[in-house]
Design an enzyme around this catalytic site. Structure first.
Site: not given
Length: 245
Positions: A31, A81, A147, A151, A182
């Site tokens: 991360d 991810n 975005y 994606k 999240t």
């Protein structure tokens, strides 16, 4: 089993790291927030090694892969991810820097991960990769050009990678979550609120969002070694939202 999980400091990435660890995998939890990655490592009694890396920088991606191989072994599982929410502006109002910033993480980071992980899997003749797409891999959305484009591209990258490595015993799939509870959805909600918008609440039963743990269980299924013919697929986990008009 050895696994690498990026974006492992929170949300779906953390949930997948914990899910794989509980199943016995040794996990490198990557991360950009080092403290968050360390917190993920502390949340399990299994083997989880934290590592700080910015996935938009190819040298840092190469480094986390090298560390995983040196400290844990050749990865059997890769959850590719890490991502960002984007800026929520129309195409005409979006700055070049805003566009580039989103693409550098959401797409370039995915490419670098595949570039440096796949050679190890190819040499070993085995491996499962899951890239994180989105409901935005399947639909357009106003003010979400950065975005949505990133994606959509992740889906194309997934299918191309799957075609390239299937003969080597490596599977590559894409998971496409809808609204999930999240931290990144909190950032997205704040962006929408800035412009007087809100997230549509379309889900199962009376819930508008999935939990990170629900998405993690689906990702863990795609990362299993005993479903080798499941490759090049995009699996929607969105409460049916992508099937609605």
């Amino acid at each position: 089993m050895v696994a690498i999980v990026t974006g492992a400091g929170s949300g779906i990435g953390r949930a997948v790291a914990l899910e794989l660890s509980s199943a016995g995998a040794a996990v490198l939890a990557v991360d950009i927030d080092e403290d968050a990655a360390q917190e993920t490592a502390r949340m399990t009694t299994g083997t989880v090694v934290s590592h700080r890396a910015d996935v938009s920088k190819p040298d840092e991606v190469a480094e986390y892969v090298a560390i995983a191989v040196a400290e844990l072994g050749v990865p059997d599982q890769f959850f590719n991810n890490a991502g960002v929410a984007g800026c929520n502006r129309s195409i005409v109002d979006m700055s070049i820097d805003e566009w580039s910033s989103t693409l550098s993480v959401n797409l370039d980071g995915m490419f670098y991960g595949l570039k440096y992980v796949l050679p190890h899997m190819i040499a070993a003749g085995r491996g499962q990769v899951v890239n994180t797409g989105s409901i935005a891999s399947l639909q357009g959305a106003a003010k979400r050009a950065d975005y949505v484009a990133s994606k959509h591209a992740v889906l194309g990258l997934t299918r191309t990678a799957a075609a390239e490595v299937r003969e080597h015993g490596v599977a590559v799939n894409c998971i496409c979550p809808g609204s999930t509870d999240t931290p990144i959805i909190g950032k997205f909600r704040a962006l929408l609120a800035r412009d007087g918008q809100s997230i549509p609440t379309r889900g199962v039963g009376d819930r508008g969002m999935a939990s990170a743990e629900e998405i993690a269980r689906t990702a863990a299924f795609l990362l299993r070694a005993d479903v080798p013919f499941l490759t090049g697929a995009a699996l929607s986990v969105d409460g049916g939202a992508s099937g609605q008009y």
